[in-house]
Write an enzyme that holds these catalytic residues in place. Structure first.
Site, mmCIF file in Angstrom:
data_model
loop_
_atom_site.group_PDB
_atom_site.id
_atom_site.type_symbol
_atom_site.label_atom_id
_atom_site.label_comp_id
_atom_site.label_asym_id
_atom_site.label_seq_id
_atom_site.Cartn_x
_atom_site.Cartn_y
_atom_site.Cartn_z
ATOM 1 N N ASP A 49 32.219 43.219 34.067
ATOM 2 C CA ASP A 49 33.181 42.477 34.879
ATOM 3 C C ASP A 49 32.870 40.988 34.811
ATOM 4 O OD1 ASP A 49 35.201 42.732 37.420
ATOM 5 O OD2 ASP A 49 33.732 41.131 37.727
ATOM 6 N N TYR A 54 34.131 32.257 36.259
ATOM 7 C CA TYR A 54 32.672 32.398 36.173
ATOM 8 C C TYR A 54 32.071 31.515 35.076
ATOM 9 C CZ TYR A 54 33.299 36.716 38.925
ATOM 10 O OH TYR A 54 33.628 37.639 39.868
ATOM 11 N N HIS A 110 42.602 36.912 40.585
ATOM 12 C CA HIS A 110 41.303 36.813 41.248
ATOM 13 C C HIS A 110 41.412 36.704 42.769
ATOM 14 C CE1 HIS A 110 36.939 35.351 40.330
ATOM 15 N NE2 HIS A 110 36.973 36.188 41.349
#
Length: 261
Positions: A49, A54, A110
């Site tokens: 994931d 990120y 998200h």
């Protein structure tokens, strides 16, 4: 739940399945991200994931390619930042480029864009799913009402809703809502959101000769909730994935359920 050994996958409403335990990569960057993902794949994880936010999609993609495993054996999730609502196609193109793949297995919104359900963003997700860019599409951090808004507006339910989930934060009604709509619930921060020193967890862990963290992760499995623990330490990566050698009894599951705040 699929009929695979020890329920290691959860069926998705649009076909196929998602591994019930995945490796989370939030806050892992650069070499640390690459090495952690490589090791996770080495010890048996088949679900990774990540997210555009990120900043580690390139490292995740390189670890997948250099693992020696066939691409079709690894389930890759990434996510659209909410501020990129309106730039879905561009964002997907960038994620695929960074990951070095032609398709992701799961693409999530998200966070709800602007705090709203993001129906127009969801319509674009449906289009890109139809074009084969993402095998499955879903959401993250969505309330039950927001999930319902997407379904009512488009007729297409998310395959997955990824939310914070642990024995201390879980909501049975929310899980029931997801099950009723065919949406797989996926939990993040399973350990960070828990009190690992709780005596109930310690007692159950001792009975099975495992750690409290493993009890928590196994509890997710017993509820058919996908779970994505994250660590950069090899011993924890390994132990977090080692949850298929024992089961929790219905009584033990109920005792862990009762820990919710």
């Amino acid at each position: 739940m699929s009929e695979t050994e020890d329920h290691r996958e959860v069926a998705l409403h649009d076909g196929g399945a998602i591994p019930i335990i995945g490796f989370g990569t939030w806050q892992l960057r650069g070499r640390e991200a690459y090495e952690a993902v490589r090791y996770a794949l080495e010890v048996g994880y088949r679900h990774i994931d990540t997210a555009a936010a990120y900043g580690n999609e390139s490292e995740v993609g390189r670890a997948v390619r250099e693992s020696g495993l066939p691409r079709e054996e690894i389930f890759i999730t990434t996510k659209l930042p909410p501020e990129n609502s309106g730039r879905e196609r561009e964002t997907m193109r960038e994620s695929l480029r960074h990951l070095g793949v032609d398709q992701v297995d799961l693409w999530l919104i998200h966070w709800p864009p602007g705090g709203n359900s993001g129906v127009e963003t969801w319509r674009e997700f449906i289009k890109l799913n139809g074009e084969g860019r993402a095998a499955h599409i879903g959401v993250s951090n969505y309330s039950p009402a927001q999930v319902d808004e997407l379904i009512e507006a488009t007729g297409t339910a998310p395959s997955v809703n990824q939310i914070k989930w642990s024995p201390f934060t879980h909501e049975p009604k929310r899980l029931a809502h997801s099950v009723e709509r065919g949406v797989v619930l996926e939990g993040y921060s399973p350990l960070k959101a828990s009190r690992l020193g709780d005596p109930v967890l310690a007692e159950i862990a001792e009975a099975h000769e495992v750690s409290p963290a493993q009890v928590i992760l196994r509890w997710h499995v017993e509820h058919e909730v996908v779970v994505i623990p994250r660590s950069s330490k090899r011993e924890r990566i390994s132990s977090n994935g080692d949850i298929f050698g024992f089961h929790l009894s219905p009584d033990e599951v109920a005792r862990v359920d009762a820990l919710t705040d």
